[in-house]
Design a protein around this motif. Structure first.
Motif, PDB file in Angstrom:
ATOM      1  N   UNK A 123       0.923  -1.087   0.001  1.00 41.64           N
ATOM      2  CA  UNK A 123      -0.037  -0.004   0.140  1.00 41.64           C
ATOM      3  C   UNK A 123       0.907   1.273   0.044  1.00 41.64           C
ATOM      4  N   UNK A 124       0.401   2.266  -0.924  1.00 37.78           N
ATOM      5  CA  UNK A 124       1.226   3.480  -0.858  1.00 37.78           C
ATOM      6  C   UNK A 124       0.684   4.526   0.158  1.00 37.78           C
ATOM      7  N   UNK A 125      -0.668   4.108   0.416  1.00 38.27           N
ATOM      8  CA  UNK A 125      -1.286   5.321   1.254  1.00 38.27           C
ATOM      9  C   UNK A 125      -2.674   4.215   1.684  1.00 38.27           C
ATOM     10  N   UNK A 126      -2.841   4.832   3.347  1.00 36.47           N
ATOM     11  CA  UNK A 126      -3.880   4.253   3.714  1.00 36.47           C
ATOM     12  C   UNK A 126      -4.947   5.240   4.371  1.00 36.47           C
ATOM     13  N   UNK A 127      -6.100   5.060   4.000  1.00 38.70           N
ATOM     14  CA  UNK A 127      -7.274   5.974   4.347  1.00 38.70           C
ATOM     15  C   UNK A 127      -8.192   5.482   5.514  1.00 38.70           C
ATOM     16  N   UNK A 128      -8.436   6.157   6.369  1.00 35.48           N
ATOM     17  CA  UNK A 128      -9.277   6.029   7.367  1.00 35.48           C
ATOM     18  C   UNK A 128     -10.585   6.335   7.004  1.00 35.48           C
ATOM     19  N   UNK A 129     -11.528   5.293   6.734  1.00 30.60           N
ATOM     20  CA  UNK A 129     -12.740   5.555   5.739  1.00 30.60           C
ATOM     21  C   UNK A 129     -13.925   5.260   6.608  1.00 30.60           C
ATOM     22  N   UNK A 130     -14.741   6.205   6.236  1.00 28.96           N
ATOM     23  CA  UNK A 130     -16.254   6.059   6.748  1.00 28.96           C
ATOM     24  C   UNK A 130     -17.022   5.149   6.003  1.00 28.96           C
ATOM     25  N   UNK A 131     -16.676   4.991   4.664  1.00 25.55           N
ATOM     26  CA  UNK A 131     -17.705   4.490   3.667  1.00 25.55           C
ATOM     27  C   UNK A 131     -17.411   3.105   3.395  1.00 25.55           C
ATOM     28  N   UNK A 132     -16.474   2.260   4.036  1.00 26.32           N
ATOM     29  CA  UNK A 132     -16.200   0.985   4.009  1.00 26.32           C
ATOM     30  C   UNK A 132     -16.890   0.042   5.039  1.00 26.32           C
ATOM     31  N   UNK A 133     -17.220  -1.267   4.445  1.00 23.35           N
ATOM     32  CA  UNK A 133     -17.584  -1.847   6.090  1.00 23.35           C
ATOM     33  C   UNK A 133     -17.438  -2.022   7.063  1.00 23.35           C
ATOM     34  N   UNK A 166     -13.802   6.649   0.401  1.00 23.78           N
ATOM     35  CA  UNK A 166     -14.225   7.682   1.059  1.00 23.78           C
ATOM     36  C   UNK A 166     -13.012   8.917   0.466  1.00 23.78           C
ATOM     37  N   UNK A 167     -13.545   9.197  -0.688  1.00 20.32           N
ATOM     38  CA  UNK A 167     -12.454  10.098  -1.662  1.00 20.32           C
ATOM     39  C   UNK A 167     -12.139  11.609  -0.878  1.00 20.32           C
ATOM     40  N   UNK A 168     -13.103  11.969   0.219  1.00 18.32           N
ATOM     41  CA  UNK A 168     -12.893  13.266   0.787  1.00 18.32           C
ATOM     42  C   UNK A 168     -12.426  13.160   2.439  1.00 18.32           C
ATOM     43  N   UNK A 169     -11.807  11.927   2.683  1.00 22.99           N
ATOM     44  CA  UNK A 169     -11.129  11.411   3.966  1.00 22.99           C
ATOM     45  C   UNK A 169     -10.072  12.508   4.343  1.00 22.99           C
ATOM     46  N   UNK A 170      -9.893  12.737   5.451  1.00 25.47           N
ATOM     47  CA  UNK A 170      -8.735  13.594   5.956  1.00 25.47           C
ATOM     48  C   UNK A 170      -7.849  12.919   6.961  1.00 25.47           C
ATOM     49  N   UNK A 171      -8.149  11.783   7.158  1.00 22.42           N
ATOM     50  CA  UNK A 171      -7.309  10.923   8.108  1.00 22.42           C
ATOM     51  C   UNK A 171      -6.472  10.063   7.187  1.00 22.42           C
ATOM     52  N   UNK A 172      -5.176  10.059   7.166  1.00 24.05           N
ATOM     53  CA  UNK A 172      -4.604   9.188   6.141  1.00 24.05           C
ATOM     54  C   UNK A 172      -3.127   8.808   6.640  1.00 24.05           C
ATOM     55  N   UNK A 211      -7.996   1.264   2.125  1.00 22.42           N
ATOM     56  CA  UNK A 211      -8.789   1.794   3.089  1.00 22.42           C
ATOM     57  C   UNK A 211      -9.239   0.890   4.256  1.00 22.42           C
ATOM     58  N   UNK A 212      -9.308   1.496   5.369  1.00 22.96           N
ATOM     59  CA  UNK A 212      -9.763   0.910   6.714  1.00 22.96           C
ATOM     60  C   UNK A 212     -10.744   1.462   7.346  1.00 22.96           C
ATOM     61  N   UNK A 213     -11.760   0.821   8.104  1.00 22.71           N
ATOM     62  CA  UNK A 213     -12.799   1.260   8.518  1.00 22.71           C
ATOM     63  C   UNK A 213     -12.578   2.301   9.873  1.00 22.71           C
ATOM     64  N   UNK A 214     -13.099   3.279  10.019  1.00 24.19           N
ATOM     65  CA  UNK A 214     -13.219   4.386  11.065  1.00 24.19           C
ATOM     66  C   UNK A 214     -14.554   4.795  11.523  1.00 24.19           C
TER      67      UNK A 214
END
Length: 246
Positions: A123-133, A166-172, A211-214
């Motif tokens: 992974x090049x980048x990990x997103x803390x995502x609201x919109x994954x399971x 979650x394309x607009x997420x700010x936690x990465x 993406x990981x769920x948050x």
């Protein structure tokens, strides 16, 4: 990547004097090896920058990481603050750079999982995502705010085909090599559209995003920085990126 990579958490602040000490305490309680915090303060009139300096002095020499402050003389947007902080983190030898808000909306507890993904996968980048399971938004949000957030992600993906939930997420969490490849000084977006441009550049370079769920919480203190100017820029940016010359 090193066994204990140097992790720098970049936290932009403007009038976050009440929430910043809480966030710093939560980060230190993680016990994450080699974790450092860089507060990027935009000359907060409430004294956030001064408080950050005091916290840095108080914790200096305590071991297990450091706190430092980057003081900027004007408030010119979230994107500019992140570019300044990320640039400093790379210059200071960071292996992993984490971006997060100071308002306690992003769960600190997810950081170890984000770091682990960067160290054991490609992974090049990990997103803390609201919109994954498993992910969710704050229960305090009214339905129209939840609808606007979901629509914004659909809008961005329809135009740019990011294939990011979650394309607009700010936690990465970023690999330093990824940030270096994105050419930070040339980033033009500000406000929340900065997140979209960073994702777009990552996808354009064929770098994998995970993406990981948050659970995204309502901000605990202070006021939202979402102005009409920021919203208009966020609406224009996907089109500008799509039709820009490369």
């Amino acid at each position: 990547m090193a066994q204990d990579p140097k992790i720098v958490v970049v936290v932009p602040t403007y009038n976050e004097v009440e929430s910043l000490p809480v966030l710093i305490a939560q980060l230190r309680e993680l016990g994450q090896p080699n974790l450092h915090v860089l507060v990027v303060d935009d000359n907060s009139p409430d004294g956030t920058g001064k408080l950050a300096d005091e916290l840095a002095d108080e914790l200096a020499g305590s071991g297990g990481g450091t706190i430092s402050t980057l003081h900027r003389q004007e408030k010119d947007g979230l994107g500019r603050a992140y570019v300044a902080g990320m640039t400093r983190a790379l210059a200071d030898g960071a292996d992993i750079v984490i971006q997060m808000d100071a308002d306690l909306s992003h769960p600190v507890s997810v950081i170890p999982a984000m770091v682990e993904l960067l160290t054991r996968t490609d992974a090049a980048m990990v997103i803390g995502s609201r919109y994954v399971p498993g992910g969710s938004t704050a229960s305090e949000w009214p339905w129209h705010r939840k609808a606007l957030s979901a629509w914004a992600n659909l809008y961005v993906n329809a135009i740019l085909h990011l294939h990011v939930r979650d394309a607009t997420a700010g936690f990465k969490a970023w690999r330093s090599s990824t940030l270096a490849a994105l050419d930070l000084p040339s980033i033009r977006s500000n406000g929340y559209s900065f997140q979209v441009e960073m994702n777009y550049r990552t996808v354009q370079r064929g770098l994998p995003i995970v993406e990981v769920p948050i659970r995204f919480e309502e901000r605990a203190q202070g006021a939202s920085k979402m102005t009409l100017k920021v919203q208009l820029e966020s609406a224009r940016t996907p089109w500008k990126l799509r039709f820009a010359r490369h």
